[in-house]
Design a protein around this motif. Structure first.
Motif, PDB file in Angstrom:
ATOM      1  N   ASN A  25       0.732 -34.811  -4.293  1.00 20.05           N
ATOM      2  CA  ASN A  25       0.667 -36.197  -4.755  1.00 20.05           C
ATOM      3  C   ASN A  25      -0.715 -36.791  -4.551  1.00 20.05           C
ATOM      4  N   ALA A  26      -1.374 -36.407  -3.475  1.00 21.29           N
ATOM      5  CA  ALA A  26      -2.738 -36.898  -3.207  1.00 21.29           C
ATOM      6  C   ALA A  26      -3.654 -36.459  -4.350  1.00 21.29           C
ATOM      7  N   GLU A  27      -3.479 -35.237  -4.803  1.00 23.67           N
ATOM      8  CA  GLU A  27      -4.289 -34.730  -5.918  1.00 23.67           C
ATOM      9  C   GLU A  27      -4.003 -35.526  -7.190  1.00 23.67           C
ATOM     10  N   ARG A  28      -2.695 -35.794  -7.411  1.00 23.57           N
ATOM     11  CA  ARG A  28      -2.304 -36.552  -8.609  1.00 23.57           C
ATOM     12  C   ARG A  28      -2.933 -37.944  -8.609  1.00 23.57           C
ATOM     13  N   ILE A  29      -2.853 -38.625  -7.447  1.00 23.67           N
ATOM     14  CA  ILE A  29      -3.386 -39.995  -7.357  1.00 23.67           C
ATOM     15  C   ILE A  29      -4.916 -39.971  -7.500  1.00 23.67           C
ATOM     16  N   ALA A  30      -5.554 -38.998  -6.876  1.00 22.93           N
ATOM     17  CA  ALA A  30      -7.025 -38.919  -6.946  1.00 22.93           C
ATOM     18  C   ALA A  30      -7.488 -38.751  -8.394  1.00 22.93           C
ATOM     19  N   PHE A  31      -6.822 -37.878  -9.140  1.00 25.35           N
ATOM     20  CA  PHE A  31      -7.224 -37.686 -10.543  1.00 25.35           C
ATOM     21  C   PHE A  31      -6.869 -38.910 -11.391  1.00 25.35           C
ATOM     22  N   PHE A  32      -5.768 -39.573 -11.048  1.00 21.69           N
ATOM     23  CA  PHE A  32      -5.430 -40.819 -11.744  1.00 21.69           C
ATOM     24  C   PHE A  32      -6.549 -41.839 -11.540  1.00 21.69           C
ATOM     25  N   LEU A  33      -6.993 -41.980 -10.289  1.00 16.41           N
ATOM     26  CA  LEU A  33      -8.041 -42.964  -9.984  1.00 16.41           C
ATOM     27  C   LEU A  33      -9.359 -42.582 -10.667  1.00 16.41           C
ATOM     28  N   ALA A  34      -9.660 -41.289 -10.666  1.00 16.91           N
ATOM     29  CA  ALA A  34     -10.904 -40.848 -11.312  1.00 16.91           C
ATOM     30  C   ALA A  34     -10.881 -41.172 -12.808  1.00 16.91           C
ATOM     31  N   ASN A  35      -9.688 -41.145 -13.375  1.00 19.78           N
ATOM     32  CA  ASN A  35      -9.515 -41.302 -14.816  1.00 19.78           C
ATOM     33  C   ASN A  35      -9.321 -42.754 -15.249  1.00 19.78           C
ATOM     34  N   THR A  36      -9.072 -43.638 -14.295  1.00 21.45           N
ATOM     35  CA  THR A  36      -8.732 -45.022 -14.637  1.00 21.45           C
ATOM     36  C   THR A  36     -10.008 -45.810 -15.007  1.00 21.45           C
ATOM     37  N   SER A  37      -9.819 -47.015 -15.559  1.00 13.39           N
ATOM     38  CA  SER A  37     -10.984 -47.780 -16.041  1.00 13.39           C
ATOM     39  C   SER A  37     -11.878 -48.221 -14.882  1.00 13.39           C
ATOM     40  N   LYS A  38     -13.131 -48.521 -15.228  1.00 10.89           N
ATOM     41  CA  LYS A  38     -14.087 -49.001 -14.226  1.00 10.89           C
ATOM     42  C   LYS A  38     -13.589 -50.313 -13.610  1.00 10.89           C
ATOM     43  N   ASP A  39     -12.991 -51.192 -14.452  1.00 14.64           N
ATOM     44  CA  ASP A  39     -12.475 -52.481 -13.967  1.00 14.64           C
ATOM     45  C   ASP A  39     -11.413 -52.269 -12.892  1.00 14.64           C
ATOM     46  N   PHE A  40     -10.500 -51.337 -13.172  1.00 14.43           N
ATOM     47  CA  PHE A  40      -9.432 -51.080 -12.192  1.00 14.43           C
ATOM     48  C   PHE A  40     -10.038 -50.586 -10.883  1.00 14.43           C
ATOM     49  N   LYS A  41     -10.986 -49.651 -11.006  1.00 18.52           N
ATOM     50  CA  LYS A  41     -11.623 -49.100  -9.796  1.00 18.52           C
ATOM     51  C   LYS A  41     -12.310 -50.213  -8.997  1.00 18.52           C
ATOM     52  N   GLU A  42     -13.066 -51.087  -9.714  1.00 16.42           N
ATOM     53  CA  GLU A  42     -13.779 -52.173  -9.011  1.00 16.42           C
ATOM     54  C   GLU A  42     -12.795 -53.112  -8.325  1.00 16.42           C
ATOM     55  N   ASP A  43     -11.699 -53.420  -9.019  1.00 15.32           N
ATOM     56  CA  ASP A  43     -10.689 -54.315  -8.476  1.00 15.32           C
ATOM     57  C   ASP A  43     -10.058 -53.686  -7.223  1.00 15.32           C
ATOM     58  N   PHE A  44      -9.790 -52.413  -7.320  1.00 15.19           N
ATOM     59  CA  PHE A  44      -9.194 -51.661  -6.213  1.00 15.19           C
ATOM     60  C   PHE A  44     -10.126 -51.698  -4.997  1.00 15.19           C
ATOM     61  N   ILE A  45     -11.399 -51.433  -5.255  1.00 17.75           N
ATOM     62  CA  ILE A  45     -12.388 -51.410  -4.174  1.00 17.75           C
ATOM     63  C   ILE A  45     -12.519 -52.787  -3.537  1.00 17.75           C
ATOM     64  N   SER A  46     -12.600 -53.848  -4.369  1.00 18.02           N
ATOM     65  CA  SER A  46     -12.827 -55.170  -3.784  1.00 18.02           C
ATOM     66  C   SER A  46     -11.587 -55.659  -3.031  1.00 18.02           C
ATOM     67  N   THR A  47     -10.397 -55.254  -3.502  1.00 19.30           N
ATOM     68  CA  THR A  47      -9.173 -55.640  -2.775  1.00 19.30           C
ATOM     69  C   THR A  47      -9.135 -54.963  -1.401  1.00 19.30           C
ATOM     70  N   LEU A  48      -9.469 -53.693  -1.387  1.00 16.63           N
ATOM     71  CA  LEU A  48      -9.472 -52.937  -0.135  1.00 16.63           C
ATOM     72  C   LEU A  48     -10.546 -53.463   0.817  1.00 16.63           C
ATOM     73  N   SER A  49     -11.676 -53.827   0.241  1.00 12.75           N
ATOM     74  CA  SER A  49     -12.773 -54.346   1.047  1.00 12.75           C
ATOM     75  C   SER A  49     -12.393 -55.700   1.656  1.00 12.75           C
ATOM     76  N   SER A  50     -11.734 -56.546   0.846  1.00 10.78           N
ATOM     77  CA  SER A  50     -11.301 -57.849   1.343  1.00 10.78           C
ATOM     78  C   SER A  50     -10.222 -57.679   2.426  1.00 10.78           C
ATOM     79  N   LEU A  51      -9.345 -56.709   2.227  1.00 12.59           N
ATOM     80  CA  LEU A  51      -8.305 -56.406   3.218  1.00 12.59           C
ATOM     81  C   LEU A  51      -8.957 -56.021   4.548  1.00 12.59           C
ATOM     82  N   SER A  52      -9.976 -55.192   4.441  1.00 13.05           N
ATOM     83  CA  SER A  52     -10.652 -54.725   5.643  1.00 13.05           C
ATOM     84  C   SER A  52     -11.380 -55.864   6.360  1.00 13.05           C
TER      85      SER A  52
END
Ligand SMILES: [Zn+2]
Length: 201
Positions: A25-52
């Protein structure tokens, strides 16, 4: 040499630390994230960063909070005479949603589990004692799951709190054996809180 490029290999490695995520599943999620849009990735990163940066544990109840003291602990509308001990923040939300309880909370974040090397010293009982004293609590409800770990932790807390002269209760039976509180429906939690019993070891 690994068959993955560095970034994907590292991501797969990190994802295997997530609860319930195995290597496939980790492999599946990693490839999903690699394949997803730049906007989604940026949103994901900023949410995680704000959480931290912005999410910490409340100094009193240890629930997640944006402030030193969470909203539940700083509210003047809660019943100080009763405190509910839960394992996880998700359990707190489940109890809160049931509407059966308007007191204070304490979140342990872990249960006693010698096989996982979680020993009595790893359970922050002093934090619980401080919360009990701070609010002048008269009754502590041990709302932990009915598993070996939940029961061992309840006994540890019961033994430690005995000297404080507070009433110690546990949820009524009716909760699924070993069941996570967070997955129990609101009505069952409501009834388990209202029908709570004196804790006896
Ligand atoms: Zn709090």
């Amino acid at each position: 040499m690994s068959e993955y490029i560095n970034e994907i290999e590292k991501l797969i490695h990190l994802l295997t630390y997530l609860p319930g995520v195995g290597p496939k599943n980790a492999e599946r999620i990693a490839f999903f994230l690699a394949n997803t849009s730049k906007d989604f990735k940026e949103d994901f990163i900023s949410t995680l960063s704000s959480l931290s940066k912005n999410v910490r544990k409340c100094e009193i109840c240890h629930n997640f909070s944006n402030d030193k003291i969470c909203k539940l602990c700083s509210s003047t509308e809660r019943d100080n005479s009763i405190l509910c001990v839960v394992e996880k923040p998700q359990d707190l939300l489940a109890v809160e949603k049931s509407g059966a309880f308007r007191g204070r909370y304490y979140v342990l974040h872990k249960l006693l589990s010698p096989v996982d090397n979680i020993l009595p010293d790893d359970i922050d009982v002093n934090g619980l004692i401080n919360a009990i004293k701070r609010f002048g609590v008269k009754e502590v409800i041990l709302a932990l799951k009915s598993s070996v770990e939940g029961e061992a932790t309840s006994i540890l807390l019961f033994e430690t709190l005995k000297s404080l002269k507070v009433k110690i209760t546990k949820l009524a039976t009716g909760l699924p054996k070993g069941g996570e509180l967070e997955f129990v429906d609101e009505k069952t939690i409501y009834e388990a809180i209202l029908g709570r019993k004196n804790f006896e070891n």
